[in-house]
Design a protein around this motif. Structure first.
Motif, mmCIF file in Angstrom:
data_model
loop_
_atom_site.group_PDB
_atom_site.id
_atom_site.type_symbol
_atom_site.label_atom_id
_atom_site.label_comp_id
_atom_site.label_asym_id
_atom_site.label_seq_id
_atom_site.Cartn_x
_atom_site.Cartn_y
_atom_site.Cartn_z
ATOM 1 N N ILE A 101 0.836 -1.204 0.000
ATOM 2 C CA ILE A 101 0.000 0.000 0.000
ATOM 3 C C ILE A 101 0.870 1.253 0.000
ATOM 4 C CG2 ILE A 101 -1.601 1.357 1.411
ATOM 5 C CD1 ILE A 101 -2.869 -1.324 2.281
ATOM 6 N N ILE A 102 1.900 1.280 0.848
ATOM 7 C CA ILE A 102 2.781 2.451 0.908
ATOM 8 C C ILE A 102 3.478 2.658 -0.429
ATOM 9 C CG2 ILE A 102 4.879 3.372 1.984
ATOM 10 C CD1 ILE A 102 3.954 1.976 4.579
ATOM 11 N N GLY A 103 4.005 1.596 -1.012
ATOM 12 C CA GLY A 103 4.678 1.708 -2.305
ATOM 13 C C GLY A 103 3.733 2.124 -3.415
ATOM 14 N N THR A 104 2.492 1.647 -3.369
ATOM 15 C CA THR A 104 1.513 2.020 -4.385
ATOM 16 C C THR A 104 1.143 3.497 -4.265
ATOM 17 O OG1 THR A 104 0.641 -0.237 -4.392
ATOM 18 C CG2 THR A 104 -0.764 1.473 -5.320
ATOM 19 N N VAL A 105 1.045 3.999 -3.042
ATOM 20 C CA VAL A 105 0.783 5.431 -2.849
ATOM 21 C C VAL A 105 1.942 6.250 -3.405
ATOM 22 C CG1 VAL A 105 0.550 7.235 -1.092
ATOM 23 C CG2 VAL A 105 -0.799 5.136 -0.913
ATOM 24 N N PHE A 106 3.185 5.836 -3.115
ATOM 25 C CA PHE A 106 4.346 6.537 -3.671
ATOM 26 C C PHE A 106 4.345 6.485 -5.193
ATOM 27 C CE2 PHE A 106 7.049 5.911 0.381
ATOM 28 C CZ PHE A 106 6.598 7.126 0.887
ATOM 29 N N LEU A 107 3.989 5.345 -5.753
ATOM 30 C CA LEU A 107 3.933 5.208 -7.205
ATOM 31 C C LEU A 107 2.877 6.146 -7.797
ATOM 32 C CD1 LEU A 107 4.789 3.719 -9.809
ATOM 33 C CD2 LEU A 107 3.043 2.015 -9.278
ATOM 34 N N ALA A 108 1.710 6.224 -7.169
ATOM 35 C CA ALA A 108 0.655 7.112 -7.652
ATOM 36 C C ALA A 108 1.100 8.576 -7.569
ATOM 37 C CB ALA A 108 -0.623 6.904 -6.848
ATOM 38 N N LEU A 109 1.746 8.955 -6.460
ATOM 39 C CA LEU A 109 2.243 10.329 -6.337
ATOM 40 C C LEU A 109 3.309 10.627 -7.383
ATOM 41 C CD1 LEU A 109 2.454 10.695 -2.451
ATOM 42 C CD2 LEU A 109 0.756 11.702 -4.000
ATOM 43 N N PHE A 110 4.166 9.665 -7.631
ATOM 44 C CA PHE A 110 5.211 9.837 -8.644
ATOM 45 C C PHE A 110 4.596 10.009 -10.033
ATOM 46 C CE2 PHE A 110 8.153 7.850 -11.716
ATOM 47 C CZ PHE A 110 9.232 8.714 -11.571
ATOM 48 N N LEU A 111 3.599 9.201 -10.364
ATOM 49 C CA LEU A 111 2.946 9.311 -11.673
ATOM 50 C C LEU A 111 2.177 10.626 -11.815
ATOM 51 C CD1 LEU A 111 1.673 5.656 -12.207
ATOM 52 C CD2 LEU A 111 3.622 6.785 -13.289
ATOM 53 N N ILE A 112 1.495 11.049 -10.758
ATOM 54 C CA ILE A 112 0.774 12.324 -10.806
ATOM 55 C C ILE A 112 1.760 13.484 -10.932
ATOM 56 C CG2 ILE A 112 -0.653 13.905 -9.429
ATOM 57 C CD1 ILE A 112 -2.078 11.381 -8.333
ATOM 58 N N GLY A 113 2.854 13.431 -10.165
ATOM 59 C CA GLY A 113 3.879 14.473 -10.267
ATOM 60 C C GLY A 113 4.508 14.510 -11.645
ATOM 61 N N GLY A 114 4.749 13.359 -12.235
ATOM 62 C CA GLY A 114 5.305 13.303 -13.584
ATOM 63 C C GLY A 114 4.350 13.866 -14.612
ATOM 64 N N ALA A 115 3.065 13.571 -14.455
ATOM 65 C CA ALA A 115 2.078 14.110 -15.389
ATOM 66 C C ALA A 115 1.985 15.623 -15.274
ATOM 67 C CB ALA A 115 0.710 13.465 -15.135
ATOM 68 N N ILE A 116 2.015 16.141 -14.050
ATOM 69 C CA ILE A 116 1.989 17.597 -13.854
ATOM 70 C C ILE A 116 3.225 18.238 -14.467
ATOM 71 C CG2 ILE A 116 2.126 19.410 -12.088
ATOM 72 C CD1 ILE A 116 0.272 17.651 -10.360
ATOM 73 N N LEU A 117 4.384 17.617 -14.280
ATOM 74 C CA LEU A 117 5.620 18.147 -14.851
ATOM 75 C C LEU A 117 5.556 18.180 -16.371
ATOM 76 C CD1 LEU A 117 8.505 19.132 -14.296
ATOM 77 C CD2 LEU A 117 9.235 16.752 -14.444
ATOM 78 N N VAL A 118 5.007 17.138 -16.975
ATOM 79 C CA VAL A 118 4.873 17.103 -18.436
ATOM 80 C C VAL A 118 3.960 18.230 -18.906
ATOM 81 C CG1 VAL A 118 3.905 15.770 -20.349
ATOM 82 C CG2 VAL A 118 5.433 14.676 -18.712
ATOM 83 N N PHE A 119 2.831 18.443 -18.221
ATOM 84 C CA PHE A 119 1.924 19.518 -18.605
ATOM 85 C C PHE A 119 2.566 20.893 -18.445
ATOM 86 C CE2 PHE A 119 -1.633 16.409 -17.777
ATOM 87 C CZ PHE A 119 -1.983 16.292 -19.107
ATOM 88 N N VAL A 120 3.325 21.070 -17.374
ATOM 89 C CA VAL A 120 4.010 22.356 -17.159
ATOM 90 C C VAL A 120 5.049 22.582 -18.259
ATOM 91 C CG1 VAL A 120 5.605 23.572 -15.607
ATOM 92 C CG2 VAL A 120 3.557 22.466 -14.694
ATOM 93 N N LEU A 121 5.823 21.559 -18.587
ATOM 94 C CA LEU A 121 6.827 21.712 -19.635
ATOM 95 C C LEU A 121 6.182 21.955 -20.997
ATOM 96 C CD1 LEU A 121 9.453 19.009 -18.598
ATOM 97 C CD2 LEU A 121 9.632 21.492 -18.367
ATOM 98 N N LEU A 122 5.072 21.287 -21.275
ATOM 99 C CA LEU A 122 4.372 21.523 -22.535
ATOM 100 C C LEU A 122 3.796 22.937 -22.605
ATOM 101 C CD1 LEU A 122 2.486 18.169 -23.213
ATOM 102 C CD2 LEU A 122 4.374 19.137 -24.517
ATOM 103 N N ALA A 123 3.261 23.415 -21.486
ATOM 104 C CA ALA A 123 2.704 24.768 -21.448
ATOM 105 C C ALA A 123 3.810 25.801 -21.582
ATOM 106 C CB ALA A 123 1.929 24.975 -20.149
#
Length: 127
Positions: A101-123
């Motif tokens: 559960i802890i690792g899955t939460v970290f994975l979800a946060l990492f994926l959400i952070g990566g998606a936000i970073l991609v959107f910021v870089l694209l913008a």
């Protein structure tokens, strides 16, 4: 010479009292002829796998292993709860579930952070 039974003894019914029924463990699927010995508990392999996957996911940051650890731990807990008195490593399954559960939460946060970073870089690149 005759024997007189005391009045407070219950009458003999002809069958001795067998006592409580001896406990038999349920047979495991795939092992129809192998019954565990009385009092011998065995390890659930899914519990061990889940703990190893959970620790690998957290310690080496290979977070993709964490959802699998969580899944295997849930399988192990279902098997352990369905067959009480057969398995002795419920704690390993719970540990695998927690680390999964802890690792899955970290994975979800990492994926959400990566998606936000991609959107910021694209913008930033379009302006």
């Amino acid at each position: 010479m005759s024997y007189e039974r005391p009045q407070d003894d219950p009458p003999y019914s002809g069958t001795p009292n067998p006592g409580p029924e001896p406990t038999r463990y349920p047979l495991q699927p795939g092992y129809p002829d192998q019954q565990p010995a009385y009092g011998v508990l065995r390890d659930n392999s899914n519990a061990t796998v889940s703990l190893v996957l959970g620790l690998v996911g957290l310690c080496t940051f290979v977070l993709i292993a964490s959802p699998f650890a969580w899944w295997k731990a849930n399988q192990a807990l279902r098997e352990i709860d369905a067959n009480p008195g057969v398995y002795n490593n419920r704690g390993m399954a719970v540990g695998g579930q927690i680390t999964g559960i802890i690792g899955t939460v970290f994975l979800a946060l990492f994926l959400i952070g990566g998606a936000i970073l991609v959107f910021v870089l694209l913008a930033a690149s379009t302006t």
